[in-house]
Design a protein around this motif. Structure first.
Motif, PDB file in Angstrom:
ATOM      1  N   VAL B  67      23.448  22.197  83.980  1.00  9.00           N
ATOM      2  CA  VAL B  67      24.404  22.866  83.079  1.00  9.00           C
ATOM      3  C   VAL B  67      23.717  23.437  81.832  1.00  9.00           C
ATOM      4  CG1 VAL B  67      26.437  21.670  83.903  1.00  9.00           C
ATOM      5  CG2 VAL B  67      25.158  20.648  82.053  1.00  9.00           C
ATOM      6  N   THR B  68      22.650  24.208  82.066  1.00 12.93           N
ATOM      7  CA  THR B  68      21.917  24.792  80.957  1.00 12.93           C
ATOM      8  C   THR B  68      22.399  26.196  80.637  1.00 12.93           C
ATOM      9  OG1 THR B  68      20.014  23.525  81.673  1.00 12.93           O
ATOM     10  CG2 THR B  68      19.617  25.275  80.071  1.00 12.93           C
ATOM     11  N   ASN B 184      29.759  22.739  79.665  1.00  5.47           N
ATOM     12  CA  ASN B 184      28.693  23.169  78.746  1.00  5.47           C
ATOM     13  C   ASN B 184      27.583  23.916  79.480  1.00  5.47           C
ATOM     14  OD1 ASN B 184      28.523  22.137  75.649  1.00  5.47           O
ATOM     15  ND2 ASN B 184      29.970  20.937  76.825  1.00  5.47           N
ATOM     16  N   ALA B 185      27.978  24.766  80.434  1.00  7.69           N
ATOM     17  CA  ALA B 185      26.974  25.416  81.267  1.00  7.69           C
ATOM     18  C   ALA B 185      26.538  26.767  80.731  1.00  7.69           C
ATOM     19  CB  ALA B 185      27.493  25.573  82.689  1.00  7.69           C
ATOM     20  N   THR B 288      25.755  22.388  72.914  1.00  7.58           N
ATOM     21  CA  THR B 288      24.813  22.806  73.920  1.00  7.58           C
ATOM     22  C   THR B 288      25.423  23.562  75.076  1.00  7.58           C
ATOM     23  OG1 THR B 288      24.700  20.870  75.339  1.00  7.58           O
ATOM     24  CG2 THR B 288      23.357  20.821  73.378  1.00  7.58           C
ATOM     25  N   ALA B 289      26.430  24.428  74.739  1.00 13.59           N
ATOM     26  CA  ALA B 289      27.071  25.228  75.779  1.00 13.59           C
ATOM     27  C   ALA B 289      26.220  26.416  76.170  1.00 13.59           C
ATOM     28  CB  ALA B 289      28.431  25.699  75.292  1.00 13.59           C
ATOM     29  N   THR B 400      19.382  21.487  77.350  1.00 19.17           N
ATOM     30  CA  THR B 400      20.301  22.141  78.292  1.00 19.17           C
ATOM     31  C   THR B 400      21.338  22.990  77.563  1.00 19.17           C
ATOM     32  OG1 THR B 400      21.882  20.286  78.471  1.00 19.17           O
ATOM     33  CG2 THR B 400      20.011  20.278  79.975  1.00 19.17           C
ATOM     34  N   VAL B 401      20.851  23.835  76.638  1.00 23.56           N
ATOM     35  CA  VAL B 401      21.725  24.697  75.846  1.00 23.56           C
ATOM     36  C   VAL B 401      21.947  26.023  76.557  1.00 23.56           C
ATOM     37  CG1 VAL B 401      22.074  25.838  73.641  1.00 23.56           C
ATOM     38  CG2 VAL B 401      20.828  23.666  73.746  1.00 23.56           C
ATOM     39  N   GLY B 402      20.848  26.716  76.847  1.00 27.88           N
ATOM     40  CA  GLY B 402      20.972  27.970  77.573  1.00 27.88           C
ATOM     41  C   GLY B 402      20.965  29.210  76.702  1.00 27.88           C
TER      42      GLY B 402
HETATM   43  K   LIG Z   1      24.359  24.720  78.404  1.00 28.65           K
END
Ligand SMILES: [K+]
Ligand SMILES: [K+]
Lengths: 456, 456
Positions: B67-68, B184-185, B288-289, B400-402
């Motif tokens: 879920v990054t 939070n992907a 961390t979405a 795992t923020v993205g």
């Molecule tokens: K994320």
């Protein structure tokens, strides 16, 4: 509201014991910097006989007193002989001052005695035994001048025989660089710092030795001197600093030499033995001396990042080096290993680490990270320099290293003030914080029922 | 050799209790990533009917399962409807998987019970009471689908009424973004992510709500649901996560909005209410979405550095968010405050913090710093990108923020592998490490005499 539990200790405030010496140190350093800055600003100190910009002079004085070595002006050409003498005196005052104060703090902490109490053989840490504060102070001064004198003679000899300096200049240059090295100050009397001596082990190695000895810290030096043949008497502090220094120097040498091996602007053109000498010499500098025999500005960004870590860790406590201190870093690592092994007590060299030290180490590191990140962020805002440059310079200032990617001379006044603040905080702040935390003997009046949140 | 002292505890190895579930999680995630990567590489998943590069497919699968939300390919145009369904299923599996496993770990840890034991009302942490593991799992699934369903309907309504999507597309887009948000992907079905909706609170606010709820973590959501009107029953964990989330969101909003206020490429051209909405929305993303409604790549370097810190801290434990976790960061801050106040026990919200948690927090943070710095250094070596770009991307992957400065699509395969490793470590590693440390109940056989080195 909350149930009282166990330890019904009487509240013992330690704030007076701590606040007074910490404040004295803070004010003493500030006053020395101010007087030094005024002297350096005067035409007497300038090679051209002109006034020097006050902020540049204060920056130079801060850098000297905090034994950092960052320079907005070219020490070699900007200052007269008087100015250079002012700088070396400021370095000696700053280095000796910190050694004295930190050692006395440290001896008190390690022995859990008040500053005025006699340090006896019963102290837990065995850093200094059978000596009172006056004797300890005399020892510090004696050790300092013996080491500086020996290194100065070695360097003077090399300058005289190897480079044909006349005897007076050879002695003056030997003394200046020996003092600058033992105090981890990083000031040099050459416009390119020590790049001209990159391939000369007779200059680089004595300087490296002085740096390493100064960075070990006085309690370690004294303990080695007293118990050279009886390692069982060495304290946890001595062992951590010795092992930590050796590991950091080795790791730094391999890392820097490896990363820069074929960089055409640094180690690339050198023969192998010079690569290793220069790589080792730069590794020594991250124990926070700050000389350079290769161009730091030309290094790879990844080398800078690795050096950031090495500089942040710094040298031993109660010495002339800066950073969060090897012991602080080692304590955190040992805590990690203990957790990974699933043990409940942190054991180092056959002794259990006092649990209150865990919290002190976290506190020092958190404050250091906050200072470095804040300084870096302000530098990013007030200049157009990149993160790698600003971060390196902020860590170099805070850990009183003095290595530079080259941006310091081009900083606006706001940027200079940021570095001045970081140097002062890194020198006086870490000492005061660490000592204040450890010296204080205030206990909680009662303990609350315990609970645990989830971690990670 | 060393004297035995006090606590002569029997050695109780907890390694079996821990190693098994941690290994199951690690293998489960790896297997899901591999299967997902193969599916995404197949022509079925591609909008052009061609094979997708296996490493790009595995990167996308890792980013979805962890879920990054970092993307080397444009999710909107690269993948067929089948491919998009694979991605959203991977996100749901990854998010739910972590929620389930982490919650069960966390419940066991908080209650100090084995995984199979019934969780009773006597647990210290009171996270979940009177429920067994099966009930807890059902609750997690139920809560997940209720929140995702509600947000999906809100978004679908907005897409239908506000943007004239046909009902099927509105529902599909609503569901995709609701699932992506709650987990939070950070994956979106638009090539510019959510930049097109920067000024639309009817899209941004439901998505922000889903992100925040997912980031609180399941134990917190459940406790709020059960004890909405009885805050005295809330655990330290719940209080820390709620207060921490509120503080981080507020600080992030003020910081990002302030720093970017007049940046012509981000908030500059917007009217005031849109600046605040977009600033708040970006602040939420650092929990961390990883969606973005403004161009992250155009932000100021100092904004990036601040977001680095916010992202590194992350969200609540046992939720869909990443990072070192709000509780870990809060524990360190409380330790610092305790030291500065000179107290000997760390008290939070009227309870004493269990001392073993100090060491766990240090361990998680040290491992996280080591992972991020190593990743950053390798990125610096294998690419020509700058430290600010590499550091941001490494933290974004590990936490795992993205969010991306824009370099991820241009990384060489070696750089992609670095981010894949960081995403996996950040998701599975932190969970396993934190849980393993806390679950283990191994005690030292004896305690050595204690000693303390100097700190700072
Ligand atoms: K994320
Ligand atoms: K220095």
């Amino acid at each position: 509201m909350n149930k009282l539990r166990r330890k019904q200790r009487i509240h013992v405030s330690g704030s007076n014991v701590v606040a007074r010496p910490a404040r004295t140190v803070a004010v003493g350093f500030a006053a020395t910097i101010l007087i030094g800055g005024l002297l350096l600003a005067s035409p007497l100190s300038s090679s051209t006989g002109q006034y020097t910009d006050l902020i540049d002079a204060i920056f130079t004085a801060t850098s000297a007193v905090c034994v950092t070595g960052l320079a907005v002006l070219d020490t070699a050409t900007q200052f007269s002989i008087f100015g250079k003498i002012v700088i070396i005196v400021l370095i000696q005052l700053g280095g000796l001052g910190i050694m004295l104060v930190a050692s006395l703090f440290s001896l008190s902490i390690l022995g859990k005695l008040s500053l005025k109490a006699k340090i006896t053989t019963q102290t837990e840490a065995k850093a200094v035994e059978g000596q009172d504060v006056k004797n300890a102070s005399l020892s510090i001064v004696k050790v300092t001048f013996i080491i500086e004198g020996a290194i100065a003679l070695l360097l003077a000899g090399r300058f005289f025989f190897g480079y044909g300096y006349d005897p007076g200049k050879a002695l003056a240059y030997g003394a200046f660089h020996a003092i600058s090295a033992f105090n981890n100050a990083g000031f040099a009397l050459y416009s390119d710092n020590l790049v001209g001596f990159a391939a000369d082990p007779w200059v680089c190695l004595p300087i490296a030795a002085a740096i390493i000895l100064g960075g070990l810290g006085f309690p370690v030096i004294l303990q080695i001197r007293r118990y050279a043949r009886n390692r069982l008497k060495w304290s946890m502090n001595t062992k951590l600093v010795l092992v930590g220094t050796a590991v950091l120097l080795a790791v730094g040498t391999v890392f820097i030499t490896g990363m820069e091996w074929s960089n055409p602007d640094t180690l690339g053109p050198m023969p192998i033995q010079d690569k290793v000498l220069a790589g080792f010499f730069q590794s020594v500098q991250t124990r926070t001396a700050g000389f350079n025999s290769i161009d730091i500005g030309a290094m790879h960004g990844a080398t800078w990042l690795g050096m950031d870590v090495l500089m942040f860790v710094g040298a031993g406590p109660a010495g002339t080096g800066g950073g969060i201190k090897i012991t602080t870093f080692a304590v955190l690592l040992f805590i990690l290993f203990t957790e990974l092994r699933g043990e409940s007590a942190v054991n180092i060299f056959g002794k259990r680490l006092s649990r209150s030290v865990h919290r002190q180490a976290i506190s020092v590191v958190l404050m250091a990270v906050a200072a470095v990140l804040s300084g870096t962020m302000i530098l990013l805002v007030v200049t157009d320099f990149t993160l790698d440059e600003c971060l390196f310079e902020a860590i170099s200032a805070f850990a009183t290293v003095g290595l530079s990617t080259g941006i310091t001379p081009d900083l606006p006044p706001s940027g200079e003030w940021v570095l001045i603040a970081l140097m002062y905080l890194g020198r006086v702040g870490v000492l005061s914080l660490g000592s204040a935390l450890a010296l204080r003997d205030k206990k909680a009046v009662f303990e609350l029922p315990k609970e645990r949140p989830a971690i990670g």
